[in-house]
Design a protein around this motif. Structure first.
Motif, short mmCIF file in Angstrom:
data_model
loop_
_atom_site.label_atom_id
_atom_site.label_comp_id
_atom_site.label_asym_id
_atom_site.label_seq_id
_atom_site.Cartn_x
_atom_site.Cartn_y
_atom_site.Cartn_z
N ASN A 68 -4.04 -7.59 -17.20
CA ASN A 68 -3.87 -7.75 -18.64
C ASN A 68 -2.50 -8.31 -19.00
N CYS A 69 -1.55 -8.27 -18.09
CA CYS A 69 -0.19 -8.68 -18.40
C CYS A 69 -0.08 -10.09 -18.97
N PRO A 70 -0.67 -11.10 -18.33
CA PRO A 70 -0.54 -12.45 -18.89
C PRO A 70 -1.12 -12.56 -20.30
N VAL A 71 -2.21 -11.87 -20.55
CA VAL A 71 -2.83 -11.90 -21.88
C VAL A 71 -1.92 -11.24 -22.90
N LEU A 72 -1.37 -10.09 -22.55
CA LEU A 72 -0.49 -9.37 -23.47
C LEU A 72 0.81 -10.12 -23.72
N ILE A 73 1.35 -10.76 -22.69
CA ILE A 73 2.57 -11.54 -22.85
C ILE A 73 2.31 -12.72 -23.79
N LYS A 74 1.18 -13.37 -23.61
CA LYS A 74 0.83 -14.49 -24.48
C LYS A 74 0.66 -14.03 -25.93
N GLN A 75 0.00 -12.90 -26.13
CA GLN A 75 -0.17 -12.37 -27.48
C GLN A 75 1.18 -12.04 -28.11
N ALA A 81 9.09 -8.15 -19.36
CA ALA A 81 7.70 -7.97 -18.92
C ALA A 81 7.29 -9.12 -18.00
N ARG A 82 7.69 -10.32 -18.36
CA ARG A 82 7.36 -11.49 -17.53
C ARG A 82 8.03 -11.36 -16.15
N ALA A 83 9.29 -10.91 -16.11
CA ALA A 83 10.00 -10.75 -14.84
C ALA A 83 9.35 -9.67 -13.97
N HIS A 84 8.90 -8.59 -14.59
CA HIS A 84 8.27 -7.51 -13.83
C HIS A 84 6.89 -7.91 -13.32
N HIS A 85 6.24 -8.81 -14.03
CA HIS A 85 4.89 -9.20 -13.63
C HIS A 85 4.90 -10.19 -12.47
#
Length: 64
Positions: free
Chosen positions: A22-29, A59-63
Motif C-alpha cells: 500500500n505504500c506507493p498508493v498512500l505516498i501518491k495520495q 515514507a518514501r525513503a523507508h519504503h
C-alpha cells in the motif's frame, strides 16, 4: 491464553507484508493532497505543508 498470543503474532506477521504494498498508493495520495493544499494556501498552511512533505520523503525513503 498462550495459544491466542501465538495466533495473534502469526496473524500480525502475515499482515505486515500486505501493508507494504500500500505504500506507493498512500505516498501518491499524500502527494496529491499536498498539491491541493498548495493550490489554496492559508495563513496556517505553510508549516503543515512543509511537515507533510518531510513525512512523505521519510515514507518514501523507508519504503525503498
Amino acid at each position: 491464553m498462550k495459544m491466542l498470543a501465538v495466533a495473534l503474532a502469526l496473524v500480525a506477521a502475515g499482515a505486515a507484508p500486505a501493508w507494504a504494498f500500500n505504500c506507493p498508493v498512500l505516498i501518491k495520495q499524500a502527494e496529491e493532497l499536498i498539491k491541493k493544499a498548495e493550490a489554496k494556501p492559508g495563513p496556517d498552511t505553510k508549516p503543515l505543508i512543509d511537515e507533510a512533505k518531510k513525512q512523505v520523503a521519510e515514507a518514501r525513503a523507508h519504503h525503498e
